[in-house]
Design a protein around this motif. Sequence first.
Motif, PDB file in Angstrom:
ATOM      1  N   ASP A 178      -2.058 -17.728 -43.977  1.00 28.15           N
ATOM      2  CA  ASP A 178      -2.895 -17.412 -42.810  1.00 28.15           C
ATOM      3  C   ASP A 178      -4.167 -18.248 -42.763  1.00 28.15           C
ATOM      4  N   GLU A 179      -4.144 -19.383 -43.422  1.00 30.94           N
ATOM      5  CA  GLU A 179      -5.344 -20.223 -43.482  1.00 30.94           C
ATOM      6  C   GLU A 179      -5.377 -21.151 -42.278  1.00 30.94           C
ATOM      7  N   THR A 180      -6.541 -21.242 -41.642  1.00 29.64           N
ATOM      8  CA  THR A 180      -6.741 -22.149 -40.519  1.00 29.64           C
ATOM      9  C   THR A 180      -7.569 -23.349 -40.963  1.00 29.64           C
ATOM     10  N   GLY A 181      -7.541 -24.413 -40.146  1.00 26.74           N
ATOM     11  CA  GLY A 181      -8.286 -25.615 -40.477  1.00 26.74           C
ATOM     12  C   GLY A 181      -7.574 -26.503 -41.480  1.00 26.74           C
ATOM     13  N   VAL A 182      -6.334 -26.173 -41.787  1.00 29.47           N
ATOM     14  CA  VAL A 182      -5.563 -26.972 -42.741  1.00 29.47           C
ATOM     15  C   VAL A 182      -4.564 -27.824 -41.967  1.00 29.47           C
TER      16      VAL A 182
ATOM     17  N   GLN B 121      -1.639 -28.434 -28.785  1.00 33.43           N
ATOM     18  CA  GLN B 121      -2.619 -28.878 -27.807  1.00 33.43           C
ATOM     19  C   GLN B 121      -3.441 -30.020 -28.389  1.00 33.43           C
ATOM     20  N   GLN B 122      -3.839 -30.921 -27.503  1.00 31.75           N
ATOM     21  CA  GLN B 122      -4.645 -32.059 -27.941  1.00 31.75           C
ATOM     22  C   GLN B 122      -6.115 -31.645 -28.063  1.00 31.75           C
ATOM     23  N   SER B 123      -6.767 -32.277 -29.017  1.00 31.06           N
ATOM     24  CA  SER B 123      -8.183 -31.964 -29.254  1.00 31.06           C
ATOM     25  C   SER B 123      -8.890 -33.205 -29.765  1.00 31.06           C
ATOM     26  N   PRO B 124     -10.103 -33.490 -29.213  1.00 26.43           N
ATOM     27  CA  PRO B 124     -10.865 -34.642 -29.716  1.00 26.43           C
ATOM     28  C   PRO B 124     -11.539 -34.372 -31.061  1.00 26.43           C
ATOM     29  N   ASP B 125     -11.468 -33.131 -31.528  1.00 26.60           N
ATOM     30  CA  ASP B 125     -12.184 -32.742 -32.746  1.00 26.60           C
ATOM     31  C   ASP B 125     -11.351 -32.905 -34.008  1.00 26.60           C
ATOM     32  N   VAL B 126     -10.090 -33.312 -33.887  1.00 27.56           N
ATOM     33  CA  VAL B 126      -9.242 -33.424 -35.070  1.00 27.56           C
ATOM     34  C   VAL B 126      -8.703 -34.839 -35.176  1.00 27.56           C
ATOM     35  N   THR B 127      -8.444 -35.239 -36.404  1.00 27.06           N
ATOM     36  CA  THR B 127      -7.865 -36.566 -36.647  1.00 27.06           C
ATOM     37  C   THR B 127      -6.436 -36.471 -37.177  1.00 27.06           C
ATOM     38  N   PHE B 128      -5.956 -35.282 -37.403  1.00 26.43           N
ATOM     39  CA  PHE B 128      -4.572 -35.056 -37.833  1.00 26.43           C
ATOM     40  C   PHE B 128      -4.145 -33.697 -37.289  1.00 26.43           C
ATOM     41  N   ASP B 129      -2.852 -33.450 -37.316  1.00 32.10           N
ATOM     42  CA  ASP B 129      -2.333 -32.171 -36.809  1.00 32.10           C
ATOM     43  C   ASP B 129      -2.901 -31.032 -37.641  1.00 32.10           C
ATOM     44  N   THR B 130      -3.651 -30.159 -36.979  1.00 36.72           N
ATOM     45  CA  THR B 130      -4.421 -29.138 -37.677  1.00 36.72           C
ATOM     46  C   THR B 130      -4.076 -27.756 -37.144  1.00 36.72           C
ATOM     47  N   VAL B 131      -3.915 -26.807 -38.063  1.00 38.28           N
ATOM     48  CA  VAL B 131      -3.695 -25.413 -37.686  1.00 38.28           C
ATOM     49  C   VAL B 131      -5.036 -24.817 -37.256  1.00 38.28           C
TER      50      VAL B 131
ATOM     51  N   ILE C 144      -0.916 -22.048 -33.790  1.00 36.05           N
ATOM     52  CA  ILE C 144      -1.301 -22.991 -32.749  1.00 36.05           C
ATOM     53  C   ILE C 144      -1.815 -24.245 -33.445  1.00 36.05           C
ATOM     54  N   VAL C 145      -1.336 -25.394 -33.019  1.00 32.95           N
ATOM     55  CA  VAL C 145      -1.670 -26.651 -33.691  1.00 32.95           C
ATOM     56  C   VAL C 145      -2.443 -27.538 -32.732  1.00 32.95           C
ATOM     57  N   SER C 146      -3.549 -28.091 -33.216  1.00 38.90           N
ATOM     58  CA  SER C 146      -4.318 -29.085 -32.468  1.00 38.90           C
ATOM     59  C   SER C 146      -3.956 -30.452 -33.002  1.00 38.90           C
TER      60      SER C 146
END
Length: 203
Positions: A149-153, A166-176, A197-199
């Motif tokens: 259940d960890e996010t940000g990984v 969903q796309q996000s300008p705040d991430v550089t890799f696929d992030t939970v 949900i993955v950014s």
Amino acid sequence: MAAEDANGNQTPGNEPEENLDPQSQQAGSAGEQPAAEGGAEGDALSQAEEILNSAGAEAPAAAGTPEAAELRSDLLRLQAEYVNYRRRVERDRDVAREMAVVGMLNSLLPVLDDIEAARKHGDLAEGPFASISVKLENTLKGYGLSRIDETGVEFDPNVHEALIQQQSPDVTFDTVTQILRTGYKANERVLRAAQVIVSVPEQ
């Protein structure tokens, strides 16, 4: 020899009597037989070692004969086969135990989902049911159960199931970024992947 009485008749003397009792003879002969095997039988490995040691002790002069070499080879092969058998039995026992634990944990996942939903709605903030839920979760941890259940990984398809991307300008890799349903593991075995949900980085 016989003795004469007063009338001149012969009477039996004190000659040594022969033991004509067949039971006593059998008892005497039975006492000379070796005692029955006693004590614990031991496993096949100890028996093989005992045979090997006795063979070497009884015929040390014939240790270099082909028969002795063949006997030693057979006993060593028996020992190796037994060691492999014992390892296989222990491994099968561990697998059976692990599968039993996994089956029990899988059957309790819906209960854990209900506990988590009640906790999110504030129904387990206090009271006896809150204490029971904590005890249950701690008990299952003792069987190797852990939450996914960890996010940000980084998104890992082995433990995550992406329901929304969903796309996000705040991430550089696929992030939970959000957990929709908690996943669970039993030690290193994934019981259920976490729905997330993955950014992803913007193109």
